[in-house]
Scaffold this motif. Structure first.
Motif, PDB file in Angstrom:
ATOM      1  N   GLY A   1       0.807  -1.209   0.000  1.00 13.20           N
ATOM      2  CA  GLY A   1       0.000   0.000   0.000  1.00 13.20           C
ATOM      3  C   GLY A   1       0.840   1.258   0.000  1.00 13.20           C
ATOM      4  N   VAL A   2       1.924   1.246   0.762  1.00  6.25           N
ATOM      5  CA  VAL A   2       2.834   2.400   0.789  1.00  6.25           C
ATOM      6  C   VAL A   2       3.487   2.587  -0.579  1.00  6.25           C
ATOM      7  CG1 VAL A   2       5.002   3.278   1.752  1.00  6.25           C
ATOM      8  CG2 VAL A   2       3.284   2.277   3.268  1.00  6.25           C
ATOM      9  N   THR A   3       3.945   1.477  -1.162  1.00  2.53           N
ATOM     10  CA  THR A   3       4.572   1.538  -2.486  1.00  2.53           C
ATOM     11  C   THR A   3       3.595   2.067  -3.522  1.00  2.53           C
ATOM     12  OG1 THR A   3       5.981  -0.353  -1.932  1.00  2.53           O
ATOM     13  CG2 THR A   3       5.772   0.216  -4.262  1.00  2.53           C
ATOM     14  N   LYS A   4       2.388   1.545  -3.500  1.00  3.66           N
ATOM     15  CA  LYS A   4       1.367   1.979  -4.445  1.00  3.66           C
ATOM     16  C   LYS A   4       1.083   3.467  -4.300  1.00  3.66           C
ATOM     17  CE  LYS A   4      -2.365  -0.547  -5.059  1.00  3.66           C
ATOM     18  NZ  LYS A   4      -3.739  -1.129  -4.853  1.00  3.66           N
ATOM     19  N   ALA A   5       0.955   3.936  -3.062  1.00  9.89           N
ATOM     20  CA  ALA A   5       0.672   5.351  -2.824  1.00  9.89           C
ATOM     21  C   ALA A   5       1.785   6.237  -3.373  1.00  9.89           C
ATOM     22  CB  ALA A   5       0.486   5.599  -1.328  1.00  9.89           C
ATOM     23  N   ALA A   6       3.033   5.816  -3.178  1.00 10.80           N
ATOM     24  CA  ALA A   6       4.160   6.613  -3.664  1.00 10.80           C
ATOM     25  C   ALA A   6       4.211   6.635  -5.187  1.00 10.80           C
ATOM     26  CB  ALA A   6       5.467   6.058  -3.101  1.00 10.80           C
ATOM     27  N   VAL A   7       4.025   5.479  -5.821  1.00  7.51           N
ATOM     28  CA  VAL A   7       4.044   5.417  -7.287  1.00  7.51           C
ATOM     29  C   VAL A   7       2.916   6.251  -7.871  1.00  7.51           C
ATOM     30  CG1 VAL A   7       3.748   3.896  -9.286  1.00  7.51           C
ATOM     31  CG2 VAL A   7       5.196   3.175  -7.384  1.00  7.51           C
ATOM     32  N   GLU A   8       1.724   6.152  -7.277  1.00  7.24           N
ATOM     33  CA  GLU A   8       0.583   6.934  -7.763  1.00  7.24           C
ATOM     34  C   GLU A   8       0.843   8.423  -7.691  1.00  7.24           C
ATOM     35  OE1 GLU A   8      -2.895   3.761  -6.397  1.00  7.24           O
ATOM     36  OE2 GLU A   8      -2.886   5.808  -5.614  1.00  7.24           O
ATOM     37  N   THR A   9       1.430   8.878  -6.579  1.00  6.02           N
ATOM     38  CA  THR A   9       1.635  10.317  -6.432  1.00  6.02           C
ATOM     39  C   THR A   9       2.718  10.828  -7.370  1.00  6.02           C
ATOM     40  OG1 THR A   9       1.623  12.072  -4.768  1.00  6.02           O
ATOM     41  CG2 THR A   9       3.372  10.434  -4.581  1.00  6.02           C
ATOM     42  N   VAL A  10       3.726  10.008  -7.657  1.00  6.12           N
ATOM     43  CA  VAL A  10       4.735  10.413  -8.642  1.00  6.12           C
ATOM     44  C   VAL A  10       4.085  10.581 -10.008  1.00  6.12           C
ATOM     45  CG1 VAL A  10       6.786   9.652  -9.916  1.00  6.12           C
ATOM     46  CG2 VAL A  10       6.704   9.402  -7.434  1.00  6.12           C
ATOM     47  N   ALA A  11       3.282   9.607 -10.406  1.00  5.46           N
ATOM     48  CA  ALA A  11       2.635   9.659 -11.723  1.00  5.46           C
ATOM     49  C   ALA A  11       1.635  10.809 -11.803  1.00  5.46           C
ATOM     50  CB  ALA A  11       1.936   8.333 -12.017  1.00  5.46           C
ATOM     51  N   GLU A  12       0.738  10.909 -10.811  1.00  6.15           N
ATOM     52  CA  GLU A  12      -0.293  11.940 -10.851  1.00  6.15           C
ATOM     53  C   GLU A  12       0.308  13.338 -10.782  1.00  6.15           C
ATOM     54  OE1 GLU A  12      -4.254  13.450  -8.394  1.00  6.15           O
ATOM     55  OE2 GLU A  12      -3.271  11.573  -7.820  1.00  6.15           O
ATOM     56  N   ASN A  13       1.310  13.519  -9.938  1.00  9.58           N
ATOM     57  CA  ASN A  13       1.880  14.852  -9.752  1.00  9.58           C
ATOM     58  C   ASN A  13       2.854  15.261 -10.847  1.00  9.58           C
ATOM     59  OD1 ASN A  13       0.913  16.166  -7.122  1.00  9.58           O
ATOM     60  ND2 ASN A  13       1.287  14.048  -6.530  1.00  9.58           N
ATOM     61  N   PHE A  14       3.195  14.342 -11.745  1.00  7.18           N
ATOM     62  CA  PHE A  14       3.923  14.800 -12.928  1.00  7.18           C
ATOM     63  C   PHE A  14       3.078  15.799 -13.694  1.00  7.18           C
ATOM     64  CE2 PHE A  14       4.410  14.283 -17.590  1.00  7.18           C
ATOM     65  CZ  PHE A  14       5.582  15.006 -17.714  1.00  7.18           C
ATOM     66  N   SER A  15       1.776  15.550 -13.732  1.00  7.68           N
ATOM     67  CA  SER A  15       0.892  16.455 -14.461  1.00  7.68           C
ATOM     68  C   SER A  15       0.791  17.816 -13.792  1.00  7.68           C
ATOM     69  CB  SER A  15      -0.511  15.830 -14.590  1.00  7.68           C
ATOM     70  OG  SER A  15      -1.387  16.713 -15.250  1.00  7.68           O
ATOM     71  N   ASP A  16       0.409  17.849 -12.505  1.00  6.66           N
ATOM     72  CA  ASP A  16       0.180  19.161 -11.885  1.00  6.66           C
ATOM     73  C   ASP A  16       1.412  19.757 -11.219  1.00  6.66           C
ATOM     74  OD1 ASP A  16       0.295  17.630  -9.560  1.00  6.66           O
ATOM     75  OD2 ASP A  16      -1.849  17.669  -9.226  1.00  6.66           O
ATOM     76  N   GLY A  17       2.494  18.976 -11.102  1.00  7.32           N
ATOM     77  CA  GLY A  17       3.714  19.518 -10.513  1.00  7.32           C
ATOM     78  C   GLY A  17       4.800  19.831 -11.523  1.00  7.32           C
ATOM     79  N   VAL A  18       4.637  19.325 -12.751  1.00  4.04           N
ATOM     80  CA  VAL A  18       5.673  19.539 -13.771  1.00  4.04           C
ATOM     81  C   VAL A  18       5.054  20.019 -15.087  1.00  4.04           C
ATOM     82  CG1 VAL A  18       7.630  18.536 -15.023  1.00  4.04           C
ATOM     83  CG2 VAL A  18       7.073  17.709 -12.722  1.00  4.04           C
ATOM     84  N   LEU A  19       4.288  19.147 -15.732  1.00  5.55           N
ATOM     85  CA  LEU A  19       3.798  19.459 -17.078  1.00  5.55           C
ATOM     86  C   LEU A  19       2.914  20.694 -17.107  1.00  5.55           C
ATOM     87  CD1 LEU A  19       1.445  19.107 -19.413  1.00  5.55           C
ATOM     88  CD2 LEU A  19       3.804  18.524 -20.028  1.00  5.55           C
ATOM     89  N   ALA A  20       1.910  20.756 -16.246  1.00  5.42           N
ATOM     90  CA  ALA A  20       0.971  21.887 -16.287  1.00  5.42           C
ATOM     91  C   ALA A  20       1.660  23.223 -16.005  1.00  5.42           C
ATOM     92  CB  ALA A  20      -0.189  21.654 -15.332  1.00  5.42           C
ATOM     93  N   PRO A  21       2.408  23.369 -14.891  1.00  5.10           N
ATOM     94  CA  PRO A  21       3.080  24.659 -14.685  1.00  5.10           C
ATOM     95  C   PRO A  21       4.098  24.981 -15.768  1.00  5.10           C
ATOM     96  CG  PRO A  21       3.763  23.049 -13.022  1.00  5.10           C
ATOM     97  CD  PRO A  21       2.591  22.469 -13.741  1.00  5.10           C
TER      98      PRO A  21
END
Length: 317
Positions: A140-160
């Motif tokens: 569950g911890v691993t999944k949460a970390a992988v998900e946040t890396v993938a999801e936040n590429f959009s709003d933490g990198v690509l979008a800005p």
């Protein structure tokens, strides 16, 4: 000048990340949101309509305030001295990006998992996810970390990144204000269901196109960094809508496909269980090294999106 400010800002983020000693605009945006919420809520009836109106005012005031502040300061800086204006733009472009910080924080989770210290790993992942982490298993911890890396590429990198390529640091900071509002009040719980609704809708709109572009760059990155780009495309096409948000499953589905793992599923938020659909196929068991693999695709997608964005900016703007 904007494209060079974006380029140097991106490189500063890649090299230095977000130093803890450096004041960050998002922190002050968060404080402004807290104060505005405390001021606006008592001004309206504690009804669905009253809370919705108060939330709408917040959703207007913060982005407009960000435009006035960041746009005004940049304009003054350029009039004082073009070099000063350029340096300020570069600095804020740097602060609008979060690629290095995302990779660093997720790597801390990986290191705790490698040490087999599950309580420390839960604590580390709690700093980068919104879900409850106290009862998470290693998977569950691993999944949460992988998900946040993938999801936040959009709003933490690509979008800005793409907003700053269009309108410089001020437009990127307007986007960050919208994104920060959503992260603070855009929840579908009792407290924010109506107050945070407009902030959530505004964030959905601001991320609608960037999230889909981000998924395409993630798929391309998977192909060039040694992962399964073809399967990433397949799972993205199949599972990109497997989320209550119209945007969150875009990069998550691409990441799940590239790694051959299954993400999402039921999760707890504020003590309440939310039934969420799964994303991807469990072709193999998830393991802590998937966090590092996600980070590799994160960096690849980041540099690919920068290169394409700069070419487009040069040719058409």
């Amino acid at each position: 000048m904007i494209k060079y400010a974006v380029l140097f800002g991106f490189l500063l983020d890649f090299l230095l990340g977000d130093p803890a000693w450096m004041p960050h605009p998002v922190v002050y945006m968060g404080k402004a949101i807290t104060k505005l919420e405390a001021f606006l809520r008592p001004c309206f009836p504690k009804t669905e309509k009253g809370e919705f109106i108060a939330g709408c005012i917040l959703a207007v005031v913060l982005p407009v305030g960000s435009l006035v502040f960041f746009g005004g300061v940049c304009l003054i800086a350029y009039r004082i001295n073009p070099v000063f204006g350029f340096l300020l733009q570069t600095f804020w472009c740097w602060q609008a990006l979060a690629m290095k910080g995302l990779a660093q924080e997720s790597r801390k989770v990986y290191l705790e998992l490698e040490k087999e210290d599950l309580p420390a790993a839960r604590k580390a992942v709690s700093r980068i996810v919104g879900r409850d982490t106290a009862e998470l298993t290693e998977e569950g911890v691993t999944k949460a970390a992988v998900e946040t890396v993938a999801e936040n590429f959009s709003d933490g990198v690509l979008a800005p990144l793409y907003y700053m390529l269009i309108g410089g640091a001020p437009l990127a900071m307007i986007y960050k204000s919208i994104n920060t509002m959503d992260s603070m009040v855009g929840y579908k719980n009792e407290k924010y269901l109506y107050f945070g609704r407009m902030a959530a809708k505004l964030d959905d709109a601001a991320n609608y196109l960037p999230s889909r572009i981000a998924a395409l760059f993630w798929i391309l990155s998977a192909a060039v960094t040694g992962f399964d780009g073809k399967h990433a495309w397949k799972i993205w096409r199949r599972d990109c809508r497997n989320h209550a948000s119209p945007n969150s499953a875009q990069t998550e589905s691409a990441c799940a496909g590239a790694l051959g793992i299954q993400l999402a599923g039921p999760a707890y938020y504020f003590g309440k269980k939310y039934e969420k659909p799964y994303i991807g196929d469990a072709l193999r068991p998830m393991e802590p090294k998937d966090i590092l693999r996600a980070n590799r695709m994160l960096y690849g997608a980041g540099f690919l999106s920068l290169a394409v964005g700069l070419v487009i900016r040069t040719l058409f703007f």
